[in-house]
Design a protein around this motif. Structure first.
Motif, PDB file in Angstrom:
ATOM      1  N   TRP A 530       0.829  -1.200   0.000  1.00 23.96           N
ATOM      2  CA  TRP A 530       0.000   0.000   0.000  1.00 23.96           C
ATOM      3  C   TRP A 530       0.871   1.260   0.000  1.00 23.96           C
ATOM      4  O   TRP A 530       1.928   1.283   0.653  1.00 23.96           O
ATOM      5  CB  TRP A 530      -0.882   0.045   1.243  1.00 23.96           C
ATOM      6  N   PRO A 531       0.457   2.304  -0.684  1.00 26.77           N
ATOM      7  CA  PRO A 531       1.208   3.570  -0.591  1.00 26.77           C
ATOM      8  C   PRO A 531       1.123   4.130   0.823  1.00 26.77           C
ATOM      9  O   PRO A 531       0.076   4.079   1.472  1.00 26.77           O
ATOM     10  CB  PRO A 531       0.495   4.477  -1.601  1.00 26.77           C
ATOM     11  N   GLU A 532       2.251   4.649   1.299  1.00 27.28           N
ATOM     12  CA  GLU A 532       2.319   5.202   2.654  1.00 27.28           C
ATOM     13  C   GLU A 532       2.342   6.728   2.643  1.00 27.28           C
ATOM     14  O   GLU A 532       2.446   7.354   3.696  1.00 27.28           O
ATOM     15  CB  GLU A 532       3.562   4.650   3.352  1.00 27.28           C
ATOM     16  N   GLU A 533       2.258   7.277   1.454  1.00 31.96           N
ATOM     17  CA  GLU A 533       2.261   8.732   1.303  1.00 31.96           C
ATOM     18  C   GLU A 533       1.448   9.074   0.062  1.00 31.96           C
ATOM     19  O   GLU A 533       1.437   8.319  -0.916  1.00 31.96           O
ATOM     20  CB  GLU A 533       3.702   9.235   1.160  1.00 31.96           C
ATOM     21  N   LEU A 534       0.759  10.211   0.100  1.00 35.24           N
ATOM     22  CA  LEU A 534      -0.015  10.697  -1.048  1.00 35.24           C
ATOM     23  C   LEU A 534       0.413  12.122  -1.360  1.00 35.24           C
ATOM     24  O   LEU A 534       0.372  12.990  -0.486  1.00 35.24           O
ATOM     25  CB  LEU A 534      -1.515  10.663  -0.753  1.00 35.24           C
ATOM     26  N   LEU A 535       0.849  12.332  -2.597  1.00 31.38           N
ATOM     27  CA  LEU A 535       1.202  13.668  -3.063  1.00 31.38           C
ATOM     28  C   LEU A 535       0.321  14.006  -4.257  1.00 31.38           C
ATOM     29  O   LEU A 535       0.254  13.234  -5.225  1.00 31.38           O
ATOM     30  CB  LEU A 535       2.677  13.732  -3.478  1.00 31.38           C
ATOM     31  N   LEU A 536      -0.358  15.145  -4.196  1.00 28.18           N
ATOM     32  CA  LEU A 536      -1.235  15.571  -5.278  1.00 28.18           C
ATOM     33  C   LEU A 536      -0.593  16.729  -6.029  1.00 28.18           C
ATOM     34  O   LEU A 536      -0.169  17.713  -5.420  1.00 28.18           O
ATOM     35  CB  LEU A 536      -2.600  15.981  -4.732  1.00 28.18           C
ATOM     36  N   LEU A 537      -0.494  16.591  -7.356  1.00 31.75           N
ATOM     37  CA  LEU A 537       0.049  17.630  -8.216  1.00 31.75           C
ATOM     38  C   LEU A 537      -1.027  18.064  -9.206  1.00 31.75           C
ATOM     39  O   LEU A 537      -1.974  17.313  -9.485  1.00 31.75           O
ATOM     40  CB  LEU A 537       1.279  17.109  -8.983  1.00 31.75           C
ATOM     41  N   ASN A 538      -0.854  19.250  -9.749  1.00 33.27           N
ATOM     42  CA  ASN A 538      -1.789  19.702 -10.787  1.00 33.27           C
ATOM     43  C   ASN A 538      -1.686  18.829 -12.025  1.00 33.27           C
ATOM     44  O   ASN A 538      -2.680  18.518 -12.685  1.00 33.27           O
ATOM     45  CB  ASN A 538      -1.522  21.163 -11.153  1.00 33.27           C
ATOM     46  N   GLU A 539      -0.452  18.416 -12.341  1.00 30.52           N
ATOM     47  CA  GLU A 539      -0.218  17.583 -13.522  1.00 30.52           C
ATOM     48  C   GLU A 539       1.085  16.830 -13.341  1.00 30.52           C
ATOM     49  O   GLU A 539       2.071  17.386 -12.846  1.00 30.52           O
ATOM     50  CB  GLU A 539      -0.153  18.449 -14.785  1.00 30.52           C
ATOM     51  N   LEU A 540       1.097  15.554 -13.724  1.00 31.96           N
ATOM     52  CA  LEU A 540       2.312  14.761 -13.659  1.00 31.96           C
ATOM     53  C   LEU A 540       3.061  14.874 -14.981  1.00 31.96           C
ATOM     54  O   LEU A 540       2.433  14.916 -16.050  1.00 31.96           O
ATOM     55  CB  LEU A 540       1.986  13.289 -13.382  1.00 31.96           C
ATOM     56  N   PRO A 541       4.386  14.922 -14.953  1.00 31.76           N
ATOM     57  CA  PRO A 541       5.143  14.966 -16.207  1.00 31.76           C
ATOM     58  C   PRO A 541       4.923  13.685 -17.001  1.00 31.76           C
ATOM     59  O   PRO A 541       4.846  12.591 -16.427  1.00 31.76           O
ATOM     60  CB  PRO A 541       6.600  15.099 -15.749  1.00 31.76           C
ATOM     61  N   ALA A 542       4.793  13.832 -18.305  1.00 29.51           N
ATOM     62  CA  ALA A 542       4.510  12.680 -19.164  1.00 29.51           C
ATOM     63  C   ALA A 542       5.471  12.659 -20.343  1.00 29.51           C
ATOM     64  O   ALA A 542       6.046  13.681 -20.732  1.00 29.51           O
ATOM     65  CB  ALA A 542       3.071  12.728 -19.656  1.00 29.51           C
ATOM     66  N   THR A 543       5.673  11.477 -20.892  1.00 32.18           N
ATOM     67  CA  THR A 543       6.472  11.325 -22.104  1.00 32.18           C
ATOM     68  C   THR A 543       5.632  11.746 -23.306  1.00 32.18           C
ATOM     69  O   THR A 543       4.415  11.922 -23.196  1.00 32.18           O
ATOM     70  CB  THR A 543       6.909   9.861 -22.286  1.00 32.18           C
ATOM     71  N   PRO A 544       6.249  11.896 -24.494  1.00 29.96           N
ATOM     72  CA  PRO A 544       5.480  12.265 -25.683  1.00 29.96           C
ATOM     73  C   PRO A 544       4.379  11.283 -26.043  1.00 29.96           C
ATOM     74  O   PRO A 544       3.440  11.634 -26.743  1.00 29.96           O
ATOM     75  CB  PRO A 544       6.555  12.316 -26.780  1.00 29.96           C
ATOM     76  N   THR A 545       4.494  10.028 -25.563  1.00 27.20           N
ATOM     77  CA  THR A 545       3.471   9.041 -25.884  1.00 27.20           C
ATOM     78  C   THR A 545       2.443   8.880 -24.781  1.00 27.20           C
ATOM     79  O   THR A 545       1.613   7.970 -24.812  1.00 27.20           O
ATOM     80  CB  THR A 545       4.128   7.674 -26.168  1.00 27.20           C
ATOM     81  N   LYS A 547       2.915   8.267 -21.462  1.00 25.27           N
ATOM     82  CA  LYS A 547       3.303   7.554 -20.256  1.00 25.27           C
ATOM     83  C   LYS A 547       3.794   8.554 -19.212  1.00 25.27           C
ATOM     84  O   LYS A 547       4.312   9.615 -19.545  1.00 25.27           O
ATOM     85  CB  LYS A 547       4.434   6.560 -20.543  1.00 25.27           C
ATOM     86  N   ILE A 548       3.673   8.176 -17.946  1.00 22.46           N
ATOM     87  CA  ILE A 548       4.222   9.002 -16.882  1.00 22.46           C
ATOM     88  C   ILE A 548       5.747   8.960 -16.978  1.00 22.46           C
ATOM     89  O   ILE A 548       6.344   7.883 -17.042  1.00 22.46           O
ATOM     90  CB  ILE A 548       3.756   8.513 -15.497  1.00 22.46           C
ATOM     91  N   ALA A 549       6.371  10.134 -16.995  1.00 23.50           N
ATOM     92  CA  ALA A 549       7.834  10.229 -17.071  1.00 23.50           C
ATOM     93  C   ALA A 549       8.393  10.062 -15.658  1.00 23.50           C
ATOM     94  O   ALA A 549       8.538  11.025 -14.902  1.00 23.50           O
ATOM     95  CB  ALA A 549       8.249  11.565 -17.676  1.00 23.50           C
ATOM     96  N   ARG A 550       8.674   8.845 -15.268  1.00 24.31           N
ATOM     97  CA  ARG A 550       9.023   8.537 -13.890  1.00 24.31           C
ATOM     98  C   ARG A 550      10.317   9.211 -13.449  1.00 24.31           C
ATOM     99  O   ARG A 550      10.418   9.677 -12.314  1.00 24.31           O
ATOM    100  CB  ARG A 550       9.124   7.021 -13.701  1.00 24.31           C
ATOM    101  N   VAL A 551      11.300   9.227 -14.329  1.00 21.00           N
ATOM    102  CA  VAL A 551      12.569   9.841 -13.949  1.00 21.00           C
ATOM    103  C   VAL A 551      12.377  11.330 -13.686  1.00 21.00           C
ATOM    104  O   VAL A 551      12.855  11.871 -12.687  1.00 21.00           O
ATOM    105  CB  VAL A 551      13.638   9.607 -15.035  1.00 21.00           C
ATOM    106  N   ARG A 552      11.653  12.006 -14.563  1.00 15.32           N
ATOM    107  CA  ARG A 552      11.382  13.427 -14.354  1.00 15.32           C
ATOM    108  C   ARG A 552      10.543  13.653 -13.106  1.00 15.32           C
ATOM    109  O   ARG A 552      10.749  14.622 -12.362  1.00 15.32           O
ATOM    110  CB  ARG A 552      10.669  13.999 -15.578  1.00 15.32           C
ATOM    111  N   LEU A 553       9.601  12.742 -12.837  1.00 16.78           N
ATOM    112  CA  LEU A 553       8.771  12.862 -11.645  1.00 16.78           C
ATOM    113  C   LEU A 553       9.617  12.703 -10.383  1.00 16.78           C
ATOM    114  O   LEU A 553       9.470  13.471  -9.421  1.00 16.78           O
ATOM    115  CB  LEU A 553       7.666  11.812 -11.681  1.00 16.78           C
ATOM    116  N   MET A 554      10.516  11.740 -10.391  1.00 22.16           N
ATOM    117  CA  MET A 554      11.372  11.530  -9.224  1.00 22.16           C
ATOM    118  C   MET A 554      12.311  12.721  -9.015  1.00 22.16           C
ATOM    119  O   MET A 554      12.567  13.132  -7.881  1.00 22.16           O
ATOM    120  CB  MET A 554      12.158  10.229  -9.386  1.00 22.16           C
ATOM    121  N   ASP A 555      12.809  13.285 -10.113  1.00 22.66           N
ATOM    122  CA  ASP A 555      13.644  14.482  -9.999  1.00 22.66           C
ATOM    123  C   ASP A 555      12.842  15.640  -9.409  1.00 22.66           C
ATOM    124  O   ASP A 555      13.343  16.405  -8.575  1.00 22.66           O
ATOM    125  CB  ASP A 555      14.192  14.878 -11.373  1.00 22.66           C
TER     126      ASP A 555
END
Length: 563
Positions: A530-545, A547-555
């Motif tokens: 289960w997730p132990e933390e919740l973070l809400l953003l206006n928009e998550l970074p995404a790749t051109p196709t 998908k969620i850009a995980r590396v950019r999100l983690m940065d």
């Protein structure tokens, strides 16, 4: 011989009278690190001009493309492609040159795709989501000589950007624009089509093994871009196998919500050519625009990623008065497809669901078949395309066949021919016996189908207990409150890592972490996942196709933590 008038195509007049200088960086089969001659017996011997000519001969004045306002025939497509091929040749474009297309799904993209192939040049599609940095690095890496882009796209002034690239990149010789009123010093594709109407290109000797398309890998970075080289025969034989395995029909109209700059979208073009079917051009994603075009064109097959299909299902659930579409089949991929989404597609659209896995390196890799049992699309990414193989191995490269999760390896005669100008990366990606290390995790189901378990980088290690972020995400996608979501590993001094849900909300909704964990508990998910933390953003970074850009999100999260 028709001559090009300077006012019709120049952006900078001092460039128009130059021809493309022959360069040692021209791309040929000598740039392959994986040579197609070693696998040619398994391919079909295709080139794009050959299969396109067959489709034109068969289709003639019959419908080929609908753009929302106009229905164009196969002859229309051929005439415009021939005209643009002649323009490219007049500018000195020949075999081995690279022509970059920074275009949305459009008539210009379709005609240029064929035109470039007619000259023996190589198409380099660039996602519309790329910024100037990505465009600059990729164009320079590929030594592209021509760039085609819209004068504007959304709020972006691409003409000005193109002018900067033209004046600063040594290899870039010419710039053309679309969707612009012609004015002094600026060339448009529309003006060229008028000027060269009825022209034909000079014949070019083309081999099935010749370079066809360059494509940035989805794992590329601006520091060291990985650009896949594909041959004509490789990509087109892959599409032909998909057409055969998937029972493609000449009476189908395909609507692709996936951009043609991605191999998933490009596959839709090649399927329509190989099957002599039709296309409906969707220039960008919008749920209402998708419904409108699908209705107008009577589309029967849709290509769309899971996020887009969630929008479609939600639209039909919240607006039940919407007329139903004519879709008989939906092809999806690009991310793990939850069983709940498969069920929603069947319920709201009444369409069959094909789940596909692929990569920039392989095209269509595995997919479910139309005659598979209904549960196949909910539990798997199907079987390899005909002629391809998969293995699942442990860290010691020993095969895993007992249903456990391991590293997915893929081998196919239609795979890419290596990363452009990067033998080391190619050798790191390919084993000595030709298996591609995909970086994905998978397992075998008891029926032999492949279950996708996410990327190796999506594993979370909580106190020695490892689990896939994708597994948790697949159980959250049916929460109507969530628009985008990603499970991300966060550092933890005691456990090593803990799970964090990062999400954006749909308009008018709210959610709490307690609601999320209650939802997961009801589905029987182990508590340590289960997730132990919740973070809400206006928009998550995404790749051109999409998908969620995980590396950019983690940065992004790391930057936030440091504030």
């Amino acid at each position: 011989m028709t001559k090009i008038q300077p006012h019709a195509i120049t952006v900078y007049k001092y460039r128009i009278f130059t021809t493309i200088v022959r360069r040692t960086t021209m791309i040929t089969t000598q740039d392959y690190f994986i040579h197609p001659e070693e696998r040619a017996a398994s391919l079909k011997g295709y080139t794009l001009p050959a299969i396109f000519n067959e489709a034109v001969t068969t289709g003639g004045e019959g419908p080929a493309v609908f753009d929302g306002t106009r229905l164009r025939s196969w002859h229309d497509w051929s005439h415009d492609a021939f005209a643009l091929a002649r323009v490219l040749q007049e500018l000195g474009v020949s075999k081995g040159d690279v022509v970059a297309l920074h275009l949305p799904n459009s008539w210009e993209y379709l005609t240029l795709h064929v035109a470039i192939a007619l000259t023996g040049a190589i198409m380099f599609p660039l996602h519309m989501a790329y910024g100037e940095l990505e465009l600059r690095v990729l164009l320079e890496r590929a030594s592209a000589s021509i760039l085609v882009l819209p004068a504007s796209h959304g709020q972006r002034d691409l003409l000005t950007l193109g002018e900067r690239l033209l004046t600063t990149l040594p290899s870039l010789q010419h710039l053309f624009v679309t969707n612009s009123q012609a004015h002094s010093g600026i060339g448009t594709i529309e003006a060229l089509l008028q000027q060269y109407a009825g022209a034909s290109p000079q014949p070019v000797s083309l081999s099935p093994t010749d370079p066809f398309v360059l494509l940035p890998s989805s794992g590329t970075t601006s520091l060291r871009p990985k650009i896949c080289i594909h041959s004509h025969d490789g990509l087109l034989s892959n599409a032909a196998a998909v057409a055969s395995d998937g029972n493609a029909r000449a009476e189908d109209t395909i609507i692709s919500a996936s951009p043609f700059t991605h191999l998933f979208g490009l596959l839709s073009i090649h399927l329509s050519i190989l099957s002599h079917g039709r296309q409906a051009l969707l220039p960008g994603w919008g749920t209402e625009r998708f419904f409108e075009l699908a209705h107008q064109s009577k589309a029967t097959v849709a290509f769309a990623v899971p996020a887009q299909l969630r929008d479609v299902c939600l639209h039909l659930d919240t607006q039940p008065e919407t007329p139903r579409l004519h879709l008989r089949e939906v092809r999806t991929g690009g991310a793990k497809v939850p069983s709940s989404l498969v069920a929603d597609i069947r319920r709201t659209l009444g369409a069959g669901v094909i789940v596909q896995w692929g990569m920039s390196e392989v095209g269509a890799g595995t997919f479910t078949r139309p005659d598979d049992p209904p549960e196949a699309a909910s539990t798997s990414i199907g079987r390899p395309v005909t002629g391809a193989e998969v293995r699942i191995v442990n860290e010691n490269m020993h095969d895993i066949t007992n249903g456990e999760t391991g590293n997915l390896l893929y081998r196919s005669p239609s795979m890419f021919c290596g990363y452009l100008k990067d033998e080391r990366l190619t050798r790191e990606a390919i084993t000595t016996d030709g298996w591609l290390r995909t970086g994905d995790l998978a397992s075998f189901n008891t029926d032999g189908t492949v279950a996708f378990e996410g990327r190796r980088t999506e594993l979370i290690n909580r106190g020695g207990l490892k689990f896939s972020a994708v597994e948790v995400e697949s159980l959250l996608v049916d929460l109507v409150q969530l628009n985008q979501l990603a499970i991300i590993a966060r550092p933890d001094e005691r456990l090593g890592e803990r799970s964090c849900l990062v999400a954006s909300l749909r308009s008018g909704y709210s959610i709490t972490l307690a609601e999320i964990t209650t939802h997961l508990a009801a589905k029987g998910l182990a508590k340590y996942k289960w997730p132990e933390e919740l973070l809400l953003l206006n928009e998550l970074p995404a790749t051109p196709t999409g998908k969620i850009a995980r590396v950019r999100l983690m940065d992004l999260l790391q930057v936030e933590d440091q504030k």
